[in-house]
Write a protein that holds these residues in place. Structure first.
Motif, PDB file in Angstrom:
ATOM      1  N   GLU A  55       0.833  -1.205   0.000  1.00 18.84           N
ATOM      2  CA  GLU A  55       0.000   0.000   0.000  1.00 18.84           C
ATOM      3  C   GLU A  55       0.869   1.258   0.000  1.00 18.84           C
ATOM      4  O   GLU A  55       0.576   2.230  -0.704  1.00 18.84           O
ATOM      5  CB  GLU A  55      -0.935  -0.006   1.218  1.00 18.84           C
ATOM      6  N   ARG A  56       1.934   1.239   0.773  1.00 24.00           N
ATOM      7  CA  ARG A  56       2.828   2.406   0.814  1.00 24.00           C
ATOM      8  C   ARG A  56       3.468   2.662  -0.546  1.00 24.00           C
ATOM      9  O   ARG A  56       3.731   3.815  -0.913  1.00 24.00           O
ATOM     10  CB  ARG A  56       3.919   2.182   1.863  1.00 24.00           C
ATOM     11  N   SER A  57       3.726   1.602  -1.301  1.00 25.22           N
ATOM     12  CA  SER A  57       4.382   1.750  -2.599  1.00 25.22           C
ATOM     13  C   SER A  57       3.559   2.573  -3.577  1.00 25.22           C
ATOM     14  O   SER A  57       4.096   3.150  -4.511  1.00 25.22           O
ATOM     15  CB  SER A  57       4.673   0.367  -3.209  1.00 25.22           C
ATOM     16  N   ALA A  58       2.257   2.605  -3.386  1.00 24.66           N
ATOM     17  CA  ALA A  58       1.388   3.337  -4.310  1.00 24.66           C
ATOM     18  C   ALA A  58       0.970   4.709  -3.777  1.00 24.66           C
ATOM     19  O   ALA A  58       0.256   5.442  -4.457  1.00 24.66           O
ATOM     20  CB  ALA A  58       0.137   2.506  -4.610  1.00 24.66           C
ATOM     21  N   ARG A  59       1.430   5.055  -2.576  1.00 18.59           N
ATOM     22  CA  ARG A  59       1.002   6.322  -1.972  1.00 18.59           C
ATOM     23  C   ARG A  59       1.384   7.527  -2.838  1.00 18.59           C
ATOM     24  O   ARG A  59       0.558   8.422  -3.072  1.00 18.59           O
ATOM     25  CB  ARG A  59       1.639   6.463  -0.587  1.00 18.59           C
ATOM     26  N   SER A  60       2.623   7.544  -3.327  1.00 15.20           N
ATOM     27  CA  SER A  60       3.080   8.711  -4.096  1.00 15.20           C
ATOM     28  C   SER A  60       2.435   8.786  -5.474  1.00 15.20           C
ATOM     29  O   SER A  60       2.542   9.817  -6.156  1.00 15.20           O
ATOM     30  CB  SER A  60       4.602   8.684  -4.235  1.00 15.20           C
ATOM     31  N   PHE A  61       1.769   7.706  -5.895  1.00 11.98           N
ATOM     32  CA  PHE A  61       1.092   7.700  -7.200  1.00 11.98           C
ATOM     33  C   PHE A  61      -0.362   8.154  -7.083  1.00 11.98           C
ATOM     34  O   PHE A  61      -1.098   8.128  -8.066  1.00 11.98           O
ATOM     35  CB  PHE A  61       1.098   6.298  -7.816  1.00 11.98           C
ATOM     36  N   THR A  62      -0.790   8.537  -5.889  1.00 10.89           N
ATOM     37  CA  THR A  62      -2.192   8.824  -5.611  1.00 10.89           C
ATOM     38  C   THR A  62      -2.371  10.310  -5.370  1.00 10.89           C
ATOM     39  O   THR A  62      -1.763  10.888  -4.460  1.00 10.89           O
ATOM     40  CB  THR A  62      -2.664   8.036  -4.373  1.00 10.89           C
ATOM     41  N   ASP A  63      -3.217  10.947  -6.165  1.00 13.07           N
ATOM     42  CA  ASP A  63      -3.448  12.383  -6.003  1.00 13.07           C
ATOM     43  C   ASP A  63      -4.359  12.688  -4.831  1.00 13.07           C
ATOM     44  O   ASP A  63      -4.243  13.734  -4.202  1.00 13.07           O
ATOM     45  CB  ASP A  63      -4.046  12.954  -7.291  1.00 13.07           C
ATOM     46  N   PHE A  64      -5.290  11.755  -4.542  1.00  9.71           N
ATOM     47  CA  PHE A  64      -6.211  11.997  -3.424  1.00  9.71           C
ATOM     48  C   PHE A  64      -6.746  10.658  -2.926  1.00  9.71           C
ATOM     49  O   PHE A  64      -7.009   9.750  -3.713  1.00  9.71           O
ATOM     50  CB  PHE A  64      -7.381  12.891  -3.853  1.00  9.71           C
ATOM     51  N   PHE A  65      -6.895  10.578  -1.593  1.00  9.34           N
ATOM     52  CA  PHE A  65      -7.432   9.380  -0.959  1.00  9.34           C
ATOM     53  C   PHE A  65      -8.812   9.669  -0.369  1.00  9.34           C
ATOM     54  O   PHE A  65      -9.026  10.727   0.238  1.00  9.34           O
ATOM     55  CB  PHE A  65      -6.531   8.913   0.193  1.00  9.34           C
ATOM     56  N   ILE A  66      -9.704   8.713  -0.509  1.00  2.51           N
ATOM     57  CA  ILE A  66     -11.001   8.743   0.159  1.00  2.51           C
ATOM     58  C   ILE A  66     -11.064   7.545   1.099  1.00  2.51           C
ATOM     59  O   ILE A  66     -10.684   6.436   0.722  1.00  2.51           O
ATOM     60  CB  ILE A  66     -12.164   8.676  -0.848  1.00  2.51           C
ATOM     61  N   THR A  67     -11.508   7.770   2.321  1.00  5.74           N
ATOM     62  CA  THR A  67     -11.759   6.655   3.245  1.00  5.74           C
ATOM     63  C   THR A  67     -13.231   6.671   3.629  1.00  5.74           C
ATOM     64  O   THR A  67     -13.901   7.711   3.556  1.00  5.74           O
ATOM     65  CB  THR A  67     -10.902   6.762   4.525  1.00  5.74           C
ATOM     66  N   VAL A  68     -13.745   5.514   4.046  1.00  2.00           N
ATOM     67  CA  VAL A  68     -15.175   5.421   4.364  1.00  2.00           C
ATOM     68  C   VAL A  68     -15.445   5.657   5.844  1.00  2.00           C
ATOM     69  O   VAL A  68     -16.598   5.639   6.277  1.00  2.00           O
ATOM     70  CB  VAL A  68     -15.755   4.058   3.925  1.00  2.00           C
ATOM     71  N   SER A  69     -14.392   5.881   6.623  1.00  9.65           N
ATOM     72  CA  SER A  69     -14.561   6.297   8.012  1.00  9.65           C
ATOM     73  C   SER A  69     -13.342   7.111   8.430  1.00  9.65           C
ATOM     74  O   SER A  69     -12.249   6.933   7.886  1.00  9.65           O
ATOM     75  CB  SER A  69     -14.749   5.095   8.944  1.00  9.65           C
ATOM     76  N   GLU A  70     -13.536   7.994   9.387  1.00 14.40           N
ATOM     77  CA  GLU A  70     -12.434   8.835   9.855  1.00 14.40           C
ATOM     78  C   GLU A  70     -11.412   8.016  10.637  1.00 14.40           C
ATOM     79  O   GLU A  70     -10.208   8.286  10.584  1.00 14.40           O
ATOM     80  CB  GLU A  70     -12.979   9.976  10.719  1.00 14.40           C
ATOM     81  N   LEU A  71     -11.878   7.001  11.345  1.00 19.30           N
ATOM     82  CA  LEU A  71     -10.939   6.131  12.066  1.00 19.30           C
ATOM     83  C   LEU A  71     -10.008   5.418  11.087  1.00 19.30           C
ATOM     84  O   LEU A  71      -8.818   5.264  11.346  1.00 19.30           O
ATOM     85  CB  LEU A  71     -11.710   5.118  12.918  1.00 19.30           C
ATOM     86  N   ASN A  72     -10.536   4.992   9.948  1.00 19.80           N
ATOM     87  CA  ASN A  72      -9.693   4.375   8.918  1.00 19.80           C
ATOM     88  C   ASN A  72      -8.687   5.375   8.366  1.00 19.80           C
ATOM     89  O   ASN A  72      -7.525   5.032   8.107  1.00 19.80           O
ATOM     90  CB  ASN A  72     -10.563   3.852   7.770  1.00 19.80           C
ATOM     91  N   ARG A  73      -9.125   6.592   8.175  1.00 17.77           N
ATOM     92  CA  ARG A  73      -8.237   7.638   7.639  1.00 17.77           C
ATOM     93  C   ARG A  73      -7.080   7.896   8.599  1.00 17.77           C
ATOM     94  O   ARG A  73      -5.910   7.989   8.180  1.00 17.77           O
ATOM     95  CB  ARG A  73      -9.042   8.902   7.388  1.00 17.77           C
ATOM     96  N   GLN A  74      -7.390   8.017   9.878  1.00 18.10           N
ATOM     97  CA  GLN A  74      -6.333   8.268  10.864  1.00 18.10           C
ATOM     98  C   GLN A  74      -5.386   7.080  10.979  1.00 18.10           C
ATOM     99  O   GLN A  74      -4.161   7.248  11.097  1.00 18.10           O
ATOM    100  CB  GLN A  74      -6.965   8.582  12.229  1.00 18.10           C
ATOM    101  N   GLU A  75      -5.915   5.858  10.918  1.00 18.99           N
ATOM    102  CA  GLU A  75      -5.083   4.665  10.978  1.00 18.99           C
ATOM    103  C   GLU A  75      -4.170   4.580   9.765  1.00 18.99           C
ATOM    104  O   GLU A  75      -2.979   4.245   9.874  1.00 18.99           O
ATOM    105  CB  GLU A  75      -5.977   3.424  11.052  1.00 18.99           C
TER     106      GLU A  75
END
Length: 380
Positions: free
Chosen positions: A134-154
């Motif tokens: 998952e980290r390997s693709a982080r720099s290739f991502t312009d924006f992330f959406i999560t379905v919960s705030e707890l997931n986003r913080q994690e």
């Protein structure tokens, strides 16, 4: 705007329903394409929802190096041929391959994390392996959406995303589908629910993630106090045969219904007295959210994004994952106390109706698209 949504499969599931609902409700000015493995329960729905459907037969779970390479090549070719304005990836496998392809082609990418591909119950080396992917693709991502705030913080703590280019967008649900008129007596008759019997339902894939075997073990204990109770399992999966063997060995086969994948889930939830999950990991739990929207009490594990909307003893009851005894205790309590079922269900409905409107979800997603494209334009 010409957008491609990419998801691994179109089997019945929360991520798939979220994605297809987004396609169905996109602004009419959008040209919306969908790419996925073509096999699945929602194949017809997927083809209707998209202006163009692109089959990717090599896109499969789990890891399959030869097929994964073939899929990556297919996605790159698709992006080059169609010249999309933006790529929106969903789920883990499609998310990784899609974001790598987006980097190769040079197309803006938005990725939705519907749930993590790793969890606390797998070997540490395997968990770290998936985190690193998952980290390997982080720099290739312009924006992330999560379905919960707890997931986003994690995810931020794990360096999977950055907080400044991410946003929580709750997974919207079509209220009209839930609120359609229902003949509940007919549903009970169709499901062969005896008069005055109580029902517990679970909706989800029959796999290791959903871990319905723990719920079945807990249900066997519930029957000691509430023998006139049925367990309804909605969904299919590779654990079906082992689960059928389990109920036979427990001597409760006559109290358990395996209903398969169905389109009448709202009706099944409405005739249920309690909704339960025994998952080991979840993004948030779409079927759980639907049950709460309908006003049903839920008994669910205290994991990942779930406690963000299931507040213990307020909008539902929580238990530690794998804790069969506490799961059984909560189920017994709710079956014994109808007034508590009503209180928790009403609270759950009031909270979720404010957060999970599908139209609001799509508006927020489209605003993110506009923001991403505007930011890229500024940089040029």
């Amino acid at each position: 705007m010409k957008v491609l949504h990419l998801i691994t499969s179109i089997t019945m599931g929360g991520a798939q329903d979220n994605t297809l609902l987004t396609l169905e409700k996109h602004n009419s000015s959008y040209e919306v394409h969908l790419a996925s493995n073509p096999n699945g329960f929602w194949q017809e729905r997927a083809q209707k929802a998209a202006d163009v459907f692109h089959p990717l037969p090599n896109l499969v779970n789990p890891l399959s190096p030869l097929q994964d390479i073939a899929t990556l090549i297919e996605i790159v070719r698709l992006l080059q041929q169609e010249k999309f304005d933006l790529l929106h990836t969903h789920s883990s496998k499609a998310g990784i391959l899609g974001r790598w392809a987006g980097k190769i082609v040079g197309i803006p990418v938005v990725h939705t994390i519907h749930g993590f591909p790793f969890h606390d119950f797998m070997p540490k080396w395997k968990r770290q392996f998936y985190i690193n992917i998952e980290r390997s693709a982080r720099s290739f991502t312009d924006f992330f959406i999560t379905v919960s705030e707890l997931n986003r913080q994690e995810a931020a703590k794990l360096n999977i995303l950055n907080l400044d280019n991410s946003q929580t967008v709750y997974s919207g649900i079509d209220f009209a589908k839930l609120d359609r008129p229902s003949n509940l007596q007919h549903t009970r008759h169709t499901l062969k629910i005896p008069e005055a019997w109580q029902t517990i339902s679970i909706v989800g894939r029959l796999d290791e993630q959903k871990a319905p075997n723990f719920l079945i073990d807990a249900f066997a204990k519930v029957l000691e106090n509430h023998p006139n109770t049925l367990l309804l399992l909605v969904g299919d999966g590779k654990l079906l045969n082992s689960l059928k063997s389990q109920v036979q060995q427990l001597g409760i086969a006559d109290k358990v219904r395996f209903l398969g994948s169905r389109e009448d889930v709202p009706e099944i939830l409405k005739v249920s007295d309690v909704f339960a999950l025994s998952s080991l990991w979840e993004g948030l739990g779409r079927a759980m959210t639907e049950a709460m929207l309908i006003g049903k009490p839920v008994v669910v594990p205290n994991i990942y994004g779930i406690p963000e909307i299931v507040h213990h003893n307020e909008t539902g009851l929580l238990f530690p994952a794998k804790n069969i005894e506490q799961l059984a205790q909560h189920l017994n309590y709710l079956l014994q106390h109808p007034e508590e079922r009503e209180r928790l269900g009403n609270n759950a409905r009031q909270l979720t109706r404010q957060l999970f409107d599908a139209n609001l979800m799509v508006q927020q997603i489209e605003a993110i698209y506009d923001r991403v494209l505007a930011d890229i334009k500024k940089k040029r």
